[in-house]
Write a protein that holds these residues in place. Structure first.
Motif, PDB file in Angstrom:
ATOM      1  N   THR A 122      79.322  29.709 145.381  1.00 12.38           N
ATOM      2  CA  THR A 122      77.986  29.375 144.982  1.00 12.38           C
ATOM      3  C   THR A 122      76.745  30.484 145.576  1.00 12.38           C
ATOM      4  N   PRO A 123      76.447  31.545 144.969  1.00 10.67           N
ATOM      5  CA  PRO A 123      75.752  32.750 145.447  1.00 10.67           C
ATOM      6  C   PRO A 123      74.321  32.214 146.023  1.00 10.67           C
ATOM      7  N   THR A 124      73.954  30.910 145.267  1.00 14.17           N
ATOM      8  CA  THR A 124      72.431  30.578 145.697  1.00 14.17           C
ATOM      9  C   THR A 124      72.215  30.446 147.037  1.00 14.17           C
ATOM     10  N   ILE A 125      73.375  29.870 147.824  1.00 15.41           N
ATOM     11  CA  ILE A 125      73.299  29.593 149.554  1.00 15.41           C
ATOM     12  C   ILE A 125      73.199  30.977 150.422  1.00 15.41           C
ATOM     13  N   ILE A 126      72.953  32.094 149.589  1.00  9.94           N
ATOM     14  CA  ILE A 126      73.029  33.143 150.427  1.00  9.94           C
ATOM     15  C   ILE A 126      71.682  33.556 150.967  1.00  9.94           C
ATOM     16  N   ASN A 127      71.275  33.122 152.219  1.00  5.66           N
ATOM     17  CA  ASN A 127      70.013  33.325 152.513  1.00  5.66           C
ATOM     18  C   ASN A 127      69.766  34.910 153.350  1.00  5.66           C
ATOM     19  N   ALA A 128      68.815  35.033 154.234  1.00  5.61           N
ATOM     20  CA  ALA A 128      68.508  36.037 154.850  1.00  5.61           C
ATOM     21  C   ALA A 128      69.512  36.519 156.052  1.00  5.61           C
ATOM     22  N   SER A 129      69.894  35.163 156.763  1.00  8.76           N
ATOM     23  CA  SER A 129      70.668  35.561 157.922  1.00  8.76           C
ATOM     24  C   SER A 129      72.216  35.625 157.223  1.00  8.76           C
ATOM     25  N   ARG A 130      72.566  35.120 156.240  1.00  5.85           N
ATOM     26  CA  ARG A 130      73.883  35.242 155.852  1.00  5.85           C
ATOM     27  C   ARG A 130      73.853  36.802 155.087  1.00  5.85           C
ATOM     28  N   LYS A 131      72.922  37.173 154.706  1.00  5.13           N
ATOM     29  CA  LYS A 131      72.689  38.665 153.920  1.00  5.13           C
ATOM     30  C   LYS A 131      73.026  39.693 155.206  1.00  5.13           C
ATOM     31  N   LYS A 132      72.337  39.278 156.393  1.00  5.30           N
ATOM     32  CA  LYS A 132      72.493  40.262 157.586  1.00  5.30           C
ATOM     33  C   LYS A 132      74.011  40.263 157.991  1.00  5.30           C
ATOM     34  N   ARG A 133      74.561  39.113 158.032  1.00  4.42           N
ATOM     35  CA  ARG A 133      76.204  39.118 158.511  1.00  4.42           C
ATOM     36  C   ARG A 133      76.987  39.615 157.430  1.00  4.42           C
ATOM     37  N   ILE A 134      76.827  39.708 156.067  1.00  2.00           N
ATOM     38  CA  ILE A 134      77.488  40.081 155.151  1.00  2.00           C
ATOM     39  C   ILE A 134      77.396  41.942 155.142  1.00  2.00           C
ATOM     40  N   ALA A 135      76.259  42.250 155.267  1.00  2.00           N
ATOM     41  CA  ALA A 135      75.738  43.643 155.437  1.00  2.00           C
ATOM     42  C   ALA A 135      76.561  44.304 156.709  1.00  2.00           C
ATOM     43  N   LYS A 136      76.410  43.425 157.740  1.00  2.00           N
ATOM     44  CA  LYS A 136      77.375  44.140 158.911  1.00  2.00           C
ATOM     45  C   LYS A 136      78.749  44.046 158.678  1.00  2.00           C
ATOM     46  N   GLY A 137      79.350  43.110 158.080  1.00  2.63           N
ATOM     47  CA  GLY A 137      80.745  43.029 157.956  1.00  2.63           C
ATOM     48  C   GLY A 137      81.261  43.970 156.839  1.00  2.63           C
ATOM     49  N   SER A 138      80.282  44.485 155.829  1.00  5.15           N
ATOM     50  CA  SER A 138      80.887  45.223 154.859  1.00  5.15           C
ATOM     51  C   SER A 138      80.427  46.665 155.055  1.00  5.15           C
ATOM     52  N   GLY A 139      79.694  46.950 156.392  1.00  5.53           N
ATOM     53  CA  GLY A 139      79.382  48.506 156.616  1.00  5.53           C
ATOM     54  C   GLY A 139      78.259  48.966 155.626  1.00  5.53           C
ATOM     55  N   THR A 140      77.469  48.040 155.026  1.00  8.83           N
ATOM     56  CA  THR A 140      76.157  48.159 154.259  1.00  8.83           C
ATOM     57  C   THR A 140      75.104  47.801 154.875  1.00  8.83           C
ATOM     58  N   SER A 141      74.074  47.980 154.112  1.00  7.48           N
ATOM     59  CA  SER A 141      72.613  47.616 154.567  1.00  7.48           C
ATOM     60  C   SER A 141      72.054  46.232 153.739  1.00  7.48           C
ATOM     61  N   VAL A 142      71.309  45.342 154.477  1.00 11.53           N
ATOM     62  CA  VAL A 142      70.681  44.469 153.684  1.00 11.53           C
ATOM     63  C   VAL A 142      69.970  44.586 152.384  1.00 11.53           C
ATOM     64  N   GLN A 143      69.664  45.953 152.402  1.00 13.95           N
ATOM     65  CA  GLN A 143      69.104  46.465 151.311  1.00 13.95           C
ATOM     66  C   GLN A 143      70.148  46.590 149.818  1.00 13.95           C
ATOM     67  N   GLU A 144      71.222  47.034 150.171  1.00 14.03           N
ATOM     68  CA  GLU A 144      72.265  47.197 149.417  1.00 14.03           C
ATOM     69  C   GLU A 144      72.717  45.755 148.952  1.00 14.03           C
ATOM     70  N   VAL A 145      72.803  44.692 149.765  1.00  8.57           N
ATOM     71  CA  VAL A 145      73.473  43.543 149.546  1.00  8.57           C
ATOM     72  C   VAL A 145      72.315  42.713 148.506  1.00  8.57           C
ATOM     73  N   ASN A 146      71.032  43.127 148.869  1.00  7.39           N
ATOM     74  CA  ASN A 146      70.009  42.301 147.898  1.00  7.39           C
ATOM     75  C   ASN A 146      69.894  43.174 146.631  1.00  7.39           C
ATOM     76  N   GLN A 147      70.192  44.337 146.686  1.00 10.10           N
ATOM     77  CA  GLN A 147      70.460  45.080 145.196  1.00 10.10           C
ATOM     78  C   GLN A 147      71.684  44.386 144.466  1.00 10.10           C
ATOM     79  N   LEU A 148      72.838  44.303 144.844  1.00 10.48           N
ATOM     80  CA  LEU A 148      74.030  43.353 144.456  1.00 10.48           C
ATOM     81  C   LEU A 148      73.513  42.234 144.028  1.00 10.48           C
ATOM     82  N   MET A 149      72.718  41.490 144.839  1.00  8.67           N
ATOM     83  CA  MET A 149      72.417  40.081 144.441  1.00  8.67           C
ATOM     84  C   MET A 149      71.629  40.191 143.074  1.00  8.67           C
ATOM     85  N   LYS A 150      70.507  40.796 143.233  1.00 10.92           N
ATOM     86  CA  LYS A 150      69.675  41.155 142.005  1.00 10.92           C
ATOM     87  C   LYS A 150      70.561  41.336 140.715  1.00 10.92           C
TER      88      LYS A 150
END
Length: 442
Positions: free
Chosen positions: A386-414
């Motif tokens: 359920t990708p719709t539950i991914i909010n700002a704090s979750r994006k920060k955690r995902i970025a940290k865990g994947s060794g990427t940036s929040v910007q890259e996570v946002n780009q993938l989500m888009k």
């Protein structure tokens, strides 16, 4: 694959674009550049000269078709002649005999042992054959070990005899073993040398006489250019082999071997190696290769590869998920895995018409999906479904865990959101609506 040659031929054929008709002058100018491109690609001078002479004769001997401009006509003539130069028709492998015996020949370092494994894997997975690999390189201890590693990797038995220095005897015993154990294909990997020598030729000739193979293949490193063609001639004089295998076509090869070898030895190219993985093997299609050299892509091969990975049951499940708006990141990851199974990214892009030219300066890595996969793997199961539950704090955690940036996570989500909407649109009547809109825009 053939990037330099493709680029130079494109420039040469560009000379005719914009001309209203074909004349002796503009044909001569164009073909002079075509000949230069072929010579730069390490094509034999005599073959390059004959090639351009034939194209010139055909170009001046016909009227320009009403549907083609001079540039298009010249591309067609060059494409047809390239196809003929590389053999014209596709020639398959002979799988007669009980068992089928395939003898591999070639110089040391040509990729012979690796290709023996690729061929075994191809025959096992695509032709449902029971294959036996035979190690007959008794001089290089590492060769048998390499073959065993390859065999283990693809789940194919390897026959070898420790201490026996007689390759003729080993190959004969291997065929007996194959018959006794239900193997219907025997692939014999022979010894190579750094150069053609009398001892090597006598040995492989003796093996050839003893086992009477249905298929004798000459494996050649395509990056060695004109030297490869000369070596092929020396082997053919002794073995009268049935076909050629071009390896390392994924490298920055000039293409001279592929374009010259058929003319010199009058034997077809049967297979090409397009990468290091065991499934990086393709049947050689002269017409499709000519298309790729001229930047036209190879849609047929692309579709064939896609169909090999296509699972009807999975496709039905995916359709239902899209219809119910339940397409998630796990499904996205599954689609990425299927694309990766189709081959190297560079090779796949080369099959898309115009893409190779458009992305010629872009380095397309096989790890192109690595960042995306890391981001998805850093999500929780709930987030993936359920990708719709991914909010700002979750994006920060995902970025940290994947060794990427929040910007890259946002780009993938888009990108994921855009793709989901497009897939949803294509499900129902949206596909028809899109086609109608496109027609209206013409």
């Amino acid at each position: 694959m053939f990037n330099n040659l493709s680029e130079k031929l494109d420039k040469a054929l560009h000379t005719l674009k914009g001309h209203g008709k074909i004349t002796e002058v503009n044909v001569a100018e164009t073909l002079k550049e075509v000949r230069r491109a072929l010579l730069d690609a390490d094509v034999n001078f005599k073959i390059a000269k004959e090639f351009t002479k034939t194209v010139q004769k055909k170009a001046l001997g016909q009227d320009v078709l009403t549907t083609l401009n001079p540039g298009q006509l010249m591309v067609k003539l060059v494409k047809d002649e390239l196809t003929e130069l590389m053999g014209g028709d596709t020639v398959g492998i002979n799988l007669g005999g009980s068992p089928t015996v395939i003898l591999m020949s070639g110089l040391q370092g040509s990729g012979k042992t690796t290709f023996s494994g690729k061929l075994a894997n191809y025959l096992k997975t695509k032709k449902s054959k029971q294959v036996l690999l035979v190690g007959c390189d008794v001089y290089r201890p590492a060769a048998i070990n390499q073959l065993r590693v390859v065999g283990e990797q693809i789940g194919v038995e390897v026959y070898a005899e420790e201490g026996n220095q007689n390759p003729v005897e080993i190959s004969q015993n291997a065929i007996k073993h194959a018959k006794a154990n239900g193997k219907n294909v025997v692939i014999i990997d022979t010894a190579g040398r750094l150069a053609v020598d009398e001892e090597m030729m006598t040995e492989i000739s003796n093996i050839h006489k003893a086992v009477s193979p249905q298929e004798t293949l000459f494996v050649v490193d395509s990056m060695t250019g004109q030297d490869a063609v000369n070596t092929a001639k020396a082997f053919n004089d002794v073995l009268n082999f049935d076909g050629v295998v071009l390896t390392k076509l994924d490298g920055d090869t000039r293409g001279g071997a592929a374009l010259s070898i058929k003319s010199v030895v009058d034997k077809p190219i049967k297979f090409i190696g397009t990468g290091e993985k065991m499934d990086a093997i393709d049947v050689f299609h002269p017409s499709r290769m000519a298309d790729r050299i001229l930047g036209m892509g190879d849609v047929v091969s692309l579709v064939e590869r896609a169909q090999e990975q296509y699972d009807e049951e999975e496709a039905r499940k995916l359709q239902k998920k899209i219809a119910k708006n339940q397409f998630g990141f796990d499904d996205f990851l599954s689609q990425i895995q299927q694309i990766k199974k189709m081959g190297s990214m560079k090779d796949l892009v080369g099959m898309i018409p115009g893409a190779g030219k458009a992305l010629k300066d872009v380095d397309i890595d096989d790890d192109a999906f690595k960042g995306i996969e890391a981001i998805i793997h850093s999500m929780t199961p709930d987030e993936r479904s359920t990708p719709t539950i991914i909010n700002a704090s979750r994006k920060k955690r995902i970025a940290k865990g994947s060794g990427t940036s929040v910007q890259e996570v946002n780009q993938l989500m888009k990108q994921f959101d855009q793709m989901s909407k497009m897939m949803k649109m294509m499900q129902g009547g949206g596909g028809r609506k899109m086609m109608q809109m496109m027609k209206g825009m013409r």
